[in-house]
Structures are given as structure tokens and as C-alpha cells.
Motif scaffolding. Structure first.
Motif, PDB file in Angstrom:
ATOM      1  N   THR A   1       8.725   4.313  24.812  1.00  9.32           N
ATOM      2  CA  THR A   1       7.558   4.853  24.117  1.00  9.32           C
ATOM      3  C   THR A   1       7.020   3.817  23.126  1.00  9.32           C
ATOM      4  N   LEU A   2       5.798   4.042  22.706  1.00  9.22           N
ATOM      5  CA  LEU A   2       5.226   3.214  21.646  1.00  9.22           C
ATOM      6  C   LEU A   2       5.848   3.615  20.319  1.00  9.22           C
ATOM      7  N   LEU A   3       5.984   2.645  19.443  1.00  4.44           N
ATOM      8  CA  LEU A   3       6.542   2.912  18.117  1.00  4.44           C
ATOM      9  C   LEU A   3       5.500   3.621  17.255  1.00  4.44           C
ATOM     10  N   PRO A   4       5.837   4.766  16.663  1.00  4.75           N
ATOM     11  CA  PRO A   4       4.910   5.363  15.701  1.00  4.75           C
ATOM     12  C   PRO A   4       4.838   4.471  14.475  1.00  4.75           C
ATOM     13  N   ALA A   5       3.721   4.527  13.767  1.00  2.00           N
ATOM     14  CA  ALA A   5       3.519   3.561  12.690  1.00  2.00           C
ATOM     15  C   ALA A   5       2.791   4.164  11.507  1.00  2.00           C
ATOM     16  N   VAL A   6       2.950   3.492  10.384  1.00  2.00           N
ATOM     17  CA  VAL A   6       2.146   3.745   9.198  1.00  2.00           C
ATOM     18  C   VAL A   6       1.647   2.392   8.702  1.00  2.00           C
ATOM     19  N   GLU A   7       0.414   2.375   8.273  1.00  2.00           N
ATOM     20  CA  GLU A   7      -0.155   1.198   7.640  1.00  2.00           C
ATOM     21  C   GLU A   7      -0.859   1.661   6.375  1.00  2.00           C
ATOM     22  N   LYS A   8      -0.709   0.872   5.320  1.00  2.00           N
ATOM     23  CA  LYS A   8      -1.406   1.194   4.087  1.00  2.00           C
ATOM     24  C   LYS A   8      -1.481  -0.042   3.208  1.00  2.00           C
ATOM     25  N   ARG A   9      -2.276   0.050   2.173  1.00  2.00           N
ATOM     26  CA  ARG A   9      -2.360  -0.999   1.165  1.00  2.00           C
ATOM     27  C   ARG A   9      -1.881  -0.398  -0.140  1.00  2.00           C
ATOM     28  N   GLY A  10      -1.194  -1.202  -0.931  1.00  2.00           N
ATOM     29  CA  GLY A  10      -0.728  -0.686  -2.200  1.00  2.00           C
ATOM     30  C   GLY A  10      -0.105  -1.766  -3.059  1.00  2.00           C
ATOM     31  N   PRO A  11       0.201  -1.395  -4.298  1.00  2.00           N
ATOM     32  CA  PRO A  11       0.831  -2.334  -5.225  1.00  2.00           C
ATOM     33  C   PRO A  11       2.340  -2.395  -5.013  1.00  2.00           C
ATOM     34  N   ALA A  12       2.975  -3.306  -5.677  1.00  2.00           N
ATOM     35  CA  ALA A  12       4.435  -3.382  -5.634  1.00  2.00           C
ATOM     36  C   ALA A  12       5.010  -2.024  -6.012  1.00  2.00           C
ATOM     37  N   GLY A  13       5.997  -1.583  -5.274  1.00  2.00           N
ATOM     38  CA  GLY A  13       6.663  -0.322  -5.554  1.00  2.00           C
ATOM     39  C   GLY A  13       6.025   0.893  -4.911  1.00  2.00           C
ATOM     40  N   VAL A  14       4.976   0.710  -4.133  1.00  2.00           N
ATOM     41  CA  VAL A  14       4.317   1.857  -3.505  1.00  2.00           C
ATOM     42  C   VAL A  14       5.287   2.526  -2.516  1.00  2.00           C
ATOM     43  N   LEU A  15       5.269   3.853  -2.509  1.00  2.00           N
ATOM     44  CA  LEU A  15       6.066   4.611  -1.543  1.00  2.00           C
ATOM     45  C   LEU A  15       5.349   4.633  -0.198  1.00  2.00           C
ATOM     46  N   PHE A  16       6.126   4.558   0.865  1.00  5.74           N
ATOM     47  CA  PHE A  16       5.555   4.745   2.191  1.00  5.74           C
ATOM     48  C   PHE A  16       6.586   5.436   3.061  1.00  5.74           C
ATOM     49  N   ASP A  17       6.105   6.270   3.960  1.00  7.16           N
ATOM     50  CA  ASP A  17       6.956   7.003   4.894  1.00  7.16           C
ATOM     51  C   ASP A  17       6.818   6.387   6.272  1.00  7.16           C
ATOM     52  N   ILE A  18       7.936   6.012   6.864  1.00  6.80           N
ATOM     53  CA  ILE A  18       7.927   5.487   8.224  1.00  6.80           C
ATOM     54  C   ILE A  18       8.152   6.665   9.180  1.00  6.80           C
ATOM     55  N   PRO A  19       7.182   6.937  10.057  1.00  4.36           N
ATOM     56  CA  PRO A  19       7.381   8.009  11.043  1.00  4.36           C
ATOM     57  C   PRO A  19       8.314   7.534  12.148  1.00  4.36           C
TER      58      PRO A  19
ATOM     59  N   GLU B   1      11.415   7.837   3.908  1.00  6.73           N
ATOM     60  CA  GLU B   1      10.684   7.304   2.762  1.00  6.73           C
ATOM     61  C   GLU B   1      11.306   5.994   2.291  1.00  6.73           C
ATOM     62  N   VAL B   2      10.441   5.016   2.024  1.00  7.82           N
ATOM     63  CA  VAL B   2      10.881   3.693   1.590  1.00  7.82           C
ATOM     64  C   VAL B   2      10.077   3.279   0.359  1.00  7.82           C
ATOM     65  N   ARG B   3      10.740   2.566  -0.532  1.00 11.09           N
ATOM     66  CA  ARG B   3      10.077   1.983  -1.702  1.00 11.09           C
ATOM     67  C   ARG B   3      10.803   0.700  -2.047  1.00 11.09           C
ATOM     68  N   LEU B   4      10.047  -0.397  -2.109  1.00  6.31           N
ATOM     69  CA  LEU B   4      10.591  -1.676  -2.548  1.00  6.31           C
ATOM     70  C   LEU B   4      10.015  -1.946  -3.936  1.00  6.31           C
ATOM     71  N   PRO B   5      10.835  -1.906  -4.978  1.00  6.31           N
ATOM     72  CA  PRO B   5      10.308  -1.980  -6.348  1.00  6.31           C
ATOM     73  C   PRO B   5       9.439  -3.201  -6.639  1.00  6.31           C
ATOM     74  N   ASP B   6       9.710  -4.326  -5.980  1.00  7.99           N
ATOM     75  CA  ASP B   6       8.957  -5.541  -6.305  1.00  7.99           C
ATOM     76  C   ASP B   6       8.095  -6.035  -5.142  1.00  7.99           C
ATOM     77  N   ALA B   7       7.716  -5.154  -4.253  1.00 10.80           N
ATOM     78  CA  ALA B   7       6.916  -5.589  -3.106  1.00 10.80           C
ATOM     79  C   ALA B   7       6.012  -4.455  -2.635  1.00 10.80           C
ATOM     80  N   PRO B   8       4.871  -4.793  -2.080  1.00 16.03           N
ATOM     81  CA  PRO B   8       4.365  -6.140  -1.857  1.00 16.03           C
ATOM     82  C   PRO B   8       3.618  -6.682  -3.078  1.00 16.03           C
ATOM     83  N   HIS B   9       3.757  -7.982  -3.333  1.00 13.10           N
ATOM     84  CA  HIS B   9       2.889  -8.651  -4.299  1.00 13.10           C
ATOM     85  C   HIS B   9       1.478  -8.636  -3.729  1.00 13.10           C
ATOM     86  N   PRO B  10       0.452  -8.913  -4.529  1.00  8.57           N
ATOM     87  CA  PRO B  10      -0.922  -8.825  -4.015  1.00  8.57           C
ATOM     88  C   PRO B  10      -1.189  -9.628  -2.738  1.00  8.57           C
ATOM     89  N   GLY B  11      -0.563 -10.777  -2.562  1.00 14.26           N
ATOM     90  CA  GLY B  11      -0.778 -11.608  -1.387  1.00 14.26           C
ATOM     91  C   GLY B  11       0.331 -11.498  -0.355  1.00 14.26           C
TER      92      GLY B  11
END
Length: 183
Positions: free
Chosen positions: A113-131, A148-158
């Protein structure tokens, strides 16, 4: 590809609903924090050269790591791209929505099957849910879940966070009837 860091998370649910989960419900996530290959270039019309230069390498980097972290055959899987504030959501999508990226994981997981996905933009520490969905049949309800995943120092703006997730089973204590019972 400039990788700043790789983060691995392994989660084991031992009880759910007041009852033991046997064997423990295991989910693994491996995330690479990379420099956005299109950062600082303004609007890039043709993303293909960046996809060709990075997508396969990212899949080859992450797929074996998430398989090793899970320590079992995956029954469900998913992916994510979180773009720092100086990038476009399309930058993350370009890297993960290509067979050059996903086929590494599909092959390792014996998935069809195809991998389900999430894409978003956000600051360092943004929460995201991987389906996550079943690796061979996306209609199997027991494997529809998210992590649910959160990386406290990522992503940096670039930067972009690219992540793969795998589960060794469906949801703990799942008991919904098969989709076919409603058709």
C-alpha cells in the motif's frame, strides 16, 4: 543532503483500557532533521533536481533504522514531513511523495500500500501526528492509528523533519468490526 540529527522514538503500550496488552503494542519512529534543499532560493519552479538529489537517500537512511527500532515485522506504517517556517509545505511533500523515497520502506516492510502521510509547516517543537495504516490493506480498520511526535529543537526555519513510523500491530485492544460488515 545535510542531516543535523536523527531522532528515534520507540513506544510500547503495556496496558490499555485497564487490561494488559500482550504482546506490548510497539510503535517506532525515526526522524531526520535536514537542511531544506530549497531554502533561501525564493520560489523554485522545478523541484525535480532536489527530489532526485535527496529523496532516495532519505528513504535509504530512514527505512532500515525504523525497521531496526521496531524490532518486528511492521503491520502498519506512515510518513511525515514538517517544514520549517522559511520553507513551503511543498518542499516536504516533494521529498516524501515520491517512489524514490517510499519504496525503500515498502520494500523493507514487504508492503504493497501507499504510505499515509502528513505534511505541515511549523516552528521548532511543533506537534505532528503521523498517520499509520496496514502495510498491505489500507481498509483494515484495526491498523488505522496515529502517533504523535514532537522534536523540541526542530525544525529550524531552514530545515525539514522527515519521519517514518512503523507499528508491529494494530491499535491496542482494537475491537471494531471489519469494514466489510458495513458494505
Amino acid at each position: 543532503m545535510n542531516v543535523r540529527k536523527i531522532v528515534t522514538v520507540v513506544d510500547e503500550v503495556l496496558t490499555e483500557g485497564g487490561r494488559p496488552v500482550e504482546p506490548a503494542a510497539r510503535v517506532a519512529v525515526v526522524a531526520a532533521v535536514i537542511e531544506n534543499p530549497w531554502s533561501g532560493q525564493g520560489f523554485v519552479e522545478d523541484l525535480a533536481p532536489g527530489i532526485d538529489a535527496h529523496a532516495s537517500d532519505l528513504g535509504a537512511l530512514l527505512a532500515p533504522r525504523v525497521m531496526e527500532a521496531l524490532g518486528a515485522a511492521p503491520e502498519a506504517f506512515g510518513k511525515a514531513a514538517v517544514v520549517g517556517l522559511d520553507g513551503e509545505i511543498e518542499h516536504g511533500s516533494a521529498l516524501i511523495h515520491t517512489l524514490k523515497f517510499g519504496d525503500h520502506f515498502r520494500t523493507a516492510a514487504s508492503a504493497t500500500t501507499l504510505l499515509p502521510a502528513v505534511e505541515k509547516r511549523g516552528p521548532a517543537g511543533v506537534l505532528f501526528d503521523i498517520p499509520l495504516k496496514h502495510v498491505t490493506d489500507a481498509t483494515i480498520r484495526s491498523h488505522h492509528q496515529s502517533f504523535e511526535v514532537r522534536l523540541p529543537d526542530a525544525p529550524h526555519p531552514g530545515e525539514i523533519v522527515i519521519a517514518l513510523a512503523a507499528a508491529a500491530q494494530g491499535r491496542p485492544q482494537q475491537r471494531l468490526a471489519a469494514l466489510s460488515t458495513e458494505q
